[in-house]
Motif scaffolding. Structure first.
Motif, PDB file in Angstrom:
ATOM      1  N   LEU A   1       5.018  26.859   6.462  1.00 35.24           N
ATOM      2  CA  LEU A   1       3.808  27.623   6.711  1.00 35.24           C
ATOM      3  C   LEU A   1       2.796  26.765   7.462  1.00 35.24           C
ATOM      4  O   LEU A   1       2.203  27.197   8.455  1.00 35.24           O
ATOM      5  CB  LEU A   1       3.227  28.111   5.385  1.00 35.24           C
ATOM      6  N   LYS A   2       2.636  25.538   7.010  1.00 34.91           N
ATOM      7  CA  LYS A   2       1.718  24.606   7.664  1.00 34.91           C
ATOM      8  C   LYS A   2       2.171  24.324   9.096  1.00 34.91           C
ATOM      9  O   LYS A   2       1.350  24.266  10.016  1.00 34.91           O
ATOM     10  CB  LYS A   2       1.650  23.308   6.863  1.00 34.91           C
ATOM     11  N   TYR A   3       3.469  24.156   9.313  1.00 34.88           N
ATOM     12  CA  TYR A   3       3.990  23.899  10.653  1.00 34.88           C
ATOM     13  C   TYR A   3       3.661  25.066  11.588  1.00 34.88           C
ATOM     14  O   TYR A   3       3.158  24.872  12.698  1.00 34.88           O
ATOM     15  CB  TYR A   3       5.505  23.691  10.631  1.00 34.88           C
ATOM     16  N   PHE A   4       3.963  26.273  11.138  1.00 39.08           N
ATOM     17  CA  PHE A   4       3.716  27.454  11.962  1.00 39.08           C
ATOM     18  C   PHE A   4       2.236  27.589  12.305  1.00 39.08           C
ATOM     19  O   PHE A   4       1.865  27.798  13.466  1.00 39.08           O
ATOM     20  CB  PHE A   4       4.217  28.718  11.249  1.00 39.08           C
ATOM     21  N   ILE A   5       1.376  27.451  11.317  1.00 35.22           N
ATOM     22  CA  ILE A   5      -0.068  27.597  11.539  1.00 35.22           C
ATOM     23  C   ILE A   5      -0.585  26.524  12.486  1.00 35.22           C
ATOM     24  O   ILE A   5      -1.397  26.803  13.373  1.00 35.22           O
ATOM     25  CB  ILE A   5      -0.829  27.587  10.204  1.00 35.22           C
ATOM     26  N   THR A   6      -0.113  25.296  12.337  1.00 31.63           N
ATOM     27  CA  THR A   6      -0.575  24.209  13.202  1.00 31.63           C
ATOM     28  C   THR A   6      -0.145  24.438  14.644  1.00 31.63           C
ATOM     29  O   THR A   6      -0.933  24.217  15.577  1.00 31.63           O
ATOM     30  CB  THR A   6      -0.068  22.852  12.683  1.00 31.63           C
ATOM     31  N   ILE A   7       1.079  24.890  14.858  1.00 28.32           N
ATOM     32  CA  ILE A   7       1.518  25.212  16.227  1.00 28.32           C
ATOM     33  C   ILE A   7       0.644  26.317  16.803  1.00 28.32           C
ATOM     34  O   ILE A   7       0.170  26.228  17.935  1.00 28.32           O
ATOM     35  CB  ILE A   7       3.005  25.632  16.254  1.00 28.32           C
ATOM     36  N   ALA A   8       0.407  27.358  16.018  1.00 22.34           N
ATOM     37  CA  ALA A   8      -0.402  28.487  16.492  1.00 22.34           C
ATOM     38  C   ALA A   8      -1.839  28.057  16.785  1.00 22.34           C
ATOM     39  O   ALA A   8      -2.415  28.454  17.802  1.00 22.34           O
ATOM     40  CB  ALA A   8      -0.392  29.609  15.457  1.00 22.34           C
ATOM     41  N   ASP A   9      -2.413  27.250  15.925  1.00 22.92           N
ATOM     42  CA  ASP A   9      -3.805  26.817  16.110  1.00 22.92           C
ATOM     43  C   ASP A   9      -3.996  25.943  17.340  1.00 22.92           C
ATOM     44  O   ASP A   9      -5.036  25.993  17.984  1.00 22.92           O
ATOM     45  CB  ASP A   9      -4.306  26.060  14.880  1.00 22.92           C
ATOM     46  N   HIS A  10      -2.995  25.129  17.660  1.00 18.16           N
ATOM     47  CA  HIS A  10      -3.144  24.163  18.745  1.00 18.16           C
ATOM     48  C   HIS A  10      -2.411  24.560  20.019  1.00 18.16           C
ATOM     49  O   HIS A  10      -2.612  23.927  21.057  1.00 18.16           O
ATOM     50  CB  HIS A  10      -2.716  22.774  18.272  1.00 18.16           C
ATOM     51  N   GLY A  11      -1.553  25.592  19.945  1.00 15.31           N
ATOM     52  CA  GLY A  11      -0.875  26.086  21.136  1.00 15.31           C
ATOM     53  C   GLY A  11       0.079  25.108  21.775  1.00 15.31           C
ATOM     54  O   GLY A  11       0.407  25.229  22.947  1.00 15.31           O
ATOM     55  N   SER A  12       0.535  24.141  20.985  1.00 15.22           N
ATOM     56  CA  SER A  12       1.401  23.103  21.538  1.00 15.22           C
ATOM     57  C   SER A  12       2.252  22.479  20.444  1.00 15.22           C
ATOM     58  O   SER A  12       1.722  22.058  19.406  1.00 15.22           O
ATOM     59  CB  SER A  12       0.544  22.018  22.191  1.00 15.22           C
ATOM     60  N   ILE A  13       3.535  22.400  20.702  1.00 14.62           N
ATOM     61  CA  ILE A  13       4.428  21.729  19.759  1.00 14.62           C
ATOM     62  C   ILE A  13       4.121  20.235  19.736  1.00 14.62           C
ATOM     63  O   ILE A  13       4.129  19.610  18.680  1.00 14.62           O
ATOM     64  CB  ILE A  13       5.901  22.016  20.107  1.00 14.62           C
TER      65      ILE A  13
ATOM     66  N   GLU B   1      14.540  37.166  13.698  1.00 17.19           N
ATOM     67  CA  GLU B   1      15.117  37.976  14.770  1.00 17.19           C
ATOM     68  C   GLU B   1      14.076  38.459  15.769  1.00 17.19           C
ATOM     69  O   GLU B   1      14.154  39.582  16.293  1.00 17.19           O
ATOM     70  CB  GLU B   1      15.911  39.159  14.201  1.00 17.19           C
ATOM     71  N   GLN B   2      13.081  37.603  16.021  1.00 14.85           N
ATOM     72  CA  GLN B   2      12.083  37.926  17.038  1.00 14.85           C
ATOM     73  C   GLN B   2      11.307  36.682  17.433  1.00 14.85           C
ATOM     74  O   GLN B   2      11.158  35.765  16.629  1.00 14.85           O
ATOM     75  CB  GLN B   2      11.124  38.999  16.546  1.00 14.85           C
ATOM     76  N   PRO B   3      10.824  36.657  18.661  1.00 11.55           N
ATOM     77  CA  PRO B   3      10.020  35.508  19.077  1.00 11.55           C
ATOM     78  C   PRO B   3       8.643  35.561  18.409  1.00 11.55           C
ATOM     79  O   PRO B   3       8.103  36.635  18.148  1.00 11.55           O
ATOM     80  CB  PRO B   3       9.908  35.670  20.593  1.00 11.55           C
ATOM     81  N   LEU B   4       8.109  34.394  18.117  1.00 11.03           N
ATOM     82  CA  LEU B   4       6.767  34.305  17.545  1.00 11.03           C
ATOM     83  C   LEU B   4       5.740  33.973  18.615  1.00 11.03           C
ATOM     84  O   LEU B   4       4.571  34.335  18.491  1.00 11.03           O
ATOM     85  CB  LEU B   4       6.733  33.225  16.455  1.00 11.03           C
ATOM     86  N   PHE B   5       6.177  33.259  19.647  1.00 15.54           N
ATOM     87  CA  PHE B   5       5.282  32.789  20.696  1.00 15.54           C
ATOM     88  C   PHE B   5       5.788  33.199  22.067  1.00 15.54           C
ATOM     89  O   PHE B   5       6.986  33.278  22.289  1.00 15.54           O
ATOM     90  CB  PHE B   5       5.193  31.255  20.683  1.00 15.54           C
TER      91      PHE B   5
ATOM     92  N   LYS C   1       8.201  25.680  30.970  1.00 14.55           N
ATOM     93  CA  LYS C   1       8.621  24.467  30.280  1.00 14.55           C
ATOM     94  C   LYS C   1       7.449  23.580  29.875  1.00 14.55           C
ATOM     95  O   LYS C   1       7.362  23.148  28.745  1.00 14.55           O
ATOM     96  CB  LYS C   1       9.596  23.671  31.154  1.00 14.55           C
ATOM     97  N   ASN C   2       6.545  23.285  30.789  1.00 12.98           N
ATOM     98  CA  ASN C   2       5.421  22.403  30.470  1.00 12.98           C
ATOM     99  C   ASN C   2       4.084  23.130  30.495  1.00 12.98           C
ATOM    100  O   ASN C   2       3.042  22.499  30.567  1.00 12.98           O
ATOM    101  CB  ASN C   2       5.399  21.211  31.441  1.00 12.98           C
ATOM    102  N   SER C   3       4.139  24.449  30.463  1.00 13.57           N
ATOM    103  CA  SER C   3       2.898  25.220  30.485  1.00 13.57           C
ATOM    104  C   SER C   3       2.304  25.302  29.091  1.00 13.57           C
ATOM    105  O   SER C   3       3.011  25.442  28.105  1.00 13.57           O
ATOM    106  CB  SER C   3       3.159  26.632  30.991  1.00 13.57           C
ATOM    107  N   LEU C   4       1.015  25.170  29.037  1.00 15.54           N
ATOM    108  CA  LEU C   4       0.299  25.302  27.770  1.00 15.54           C
ATOM    109  C   LEU C   4      -0.764  26.356  27.939  1.00 15.54           C
ATOM    110  O   LEU C   4      -1.234  26.593  29.025  1.00 15.54           O
ATOM    111  CB  LEU C   4      -0.350  23.967  27.388  1.00 15.54           C
ATOM    112  N   PRO C   5      -1.248  26.955  26.929  1.00 12.13           N
ATOM    113  CA  PRO C   5      -0.779  26.822  25.556  1.00 12.13           C
ATOM    114  C   PRO C   5       0.287  27.857  25.225  1.00 12.13           C
ATOM    115  O   PRO C   5       0.431  28.846  25.919  1.00 12.13           O
ATOM    116  CB  PRO C   5      -2.042  27.110  24.756  1.00 12.13           C
ATOM    117  N   LEU C   6       0.999  27.592  24.146  1.00 13.00           N
ATOM    118  CA  LEU C   6       1.863  28.621  23.580  1.00 13.00           C
ATOM    119  C   LEU C   6       0.925  29.653  22.963  1.00 13.00           C
ATOM    120  O   LEU C   6      -0.071  29.294  22.347  1.00 13.00           O
ATOM    121  CB  LEU C   6       2.739  28.050  22.464  1.00 13.00           C
ATOM    122  N   THR C   7       1.228  30.910  23.138  1.00 11.17           N
ATOM    123  CA  THR C   7       0.399  31.949  22.521  1.00 11.17           C
ATOM    124  C   THR C   7       1.272  32.838  21.655  1.00 11.17           C
ATOM    125  O   THR C   7       2.438  33.091  21.980  1.00 11.17           O
ATOM    126  CB  THR C   7      -0.325  32.801  23.573  1.00 11.17           C
ATOM    127  N   LEU C   8       0.703  33.284  20.561  1.00 12.15           N
ATOM    128  CA  LEU C   8       1.440  34.154  19.649  1.00 12.15           C
ATOM    129  C   LEU C   8       1.683  35.520  20.275  1.00 12.15           C
ATOM    130  O   LEU C   8       0.859  36.017  21.044  1.00 12.15           O
ATOM    131  CB  LEU C   8       0.648  34.351  18.356  1.00 12.15           C
TER     132      LEU C   8
END
Length: 79
Positions: free
Chosen positions: A6-18, A44-48, A53-60
Motif C-alpha cells: 500500500l505504501k509503495y503504491f501510494i508513494t509512486i502515485a504521489d511522486h509520479g516516478s518509480i 488485470e488492469q493498468p494503474l498508471f 520510457k523516460n517521460s515523467l510523471p506517471l499518472t494514475l
C-alpha cells in the motif's frame, strides 16, 4: 495488499516516478517496478499511464485516481 505494498503504491502515485519512490522507500527501482507490474497483473488492469520510457510523471488511470484518496486514508489509519 500488505501495508508495505500500500505504501509503495501510494508513494509512486504521489511522486509520479518509480525512481523517486524507490529512493524515498529505500528499495531498488527494479524491485518497485516489478511490484507494480505484478500488482497490475493481479488486478488485470493498468494503474498508471506510462507516456514513454523516460517521460515523467506517471499518472494514475481515472479509476485508480479516485481510489487513491481512499487508500491514503487507509494508510494513515495504519500508521
Amino acid at each position: 495488499m500488505t501495508t508495505n505494498q500500500l505504501k509503495y503504491f501510494i508513494t509512486i502515485a504521489d511522486h509520479g516516478s518509480i525512481q523517486k519512490a524507490a529512493f524515498l522507500l529505500d528499495v531498488t527501482p527494479s524491485s518497485l517496478s516489478q511490484f507494480l507490474r505484478k500488482l497490475e497483473w493481479s488486478l488485470e488492469q493498468p494503474l498508471f499511464f506510462r507516456p514513454g520510457k523516460n517521460s515523467l510523471p506517471l499518472t494514475l488511470t481515472p479509476a485508480w485516481d479516485s481510489v487513491l484518496s481512499v487508500l491514503q486514508g487507509t494508510s494513515a489509519c495504519l500508521d
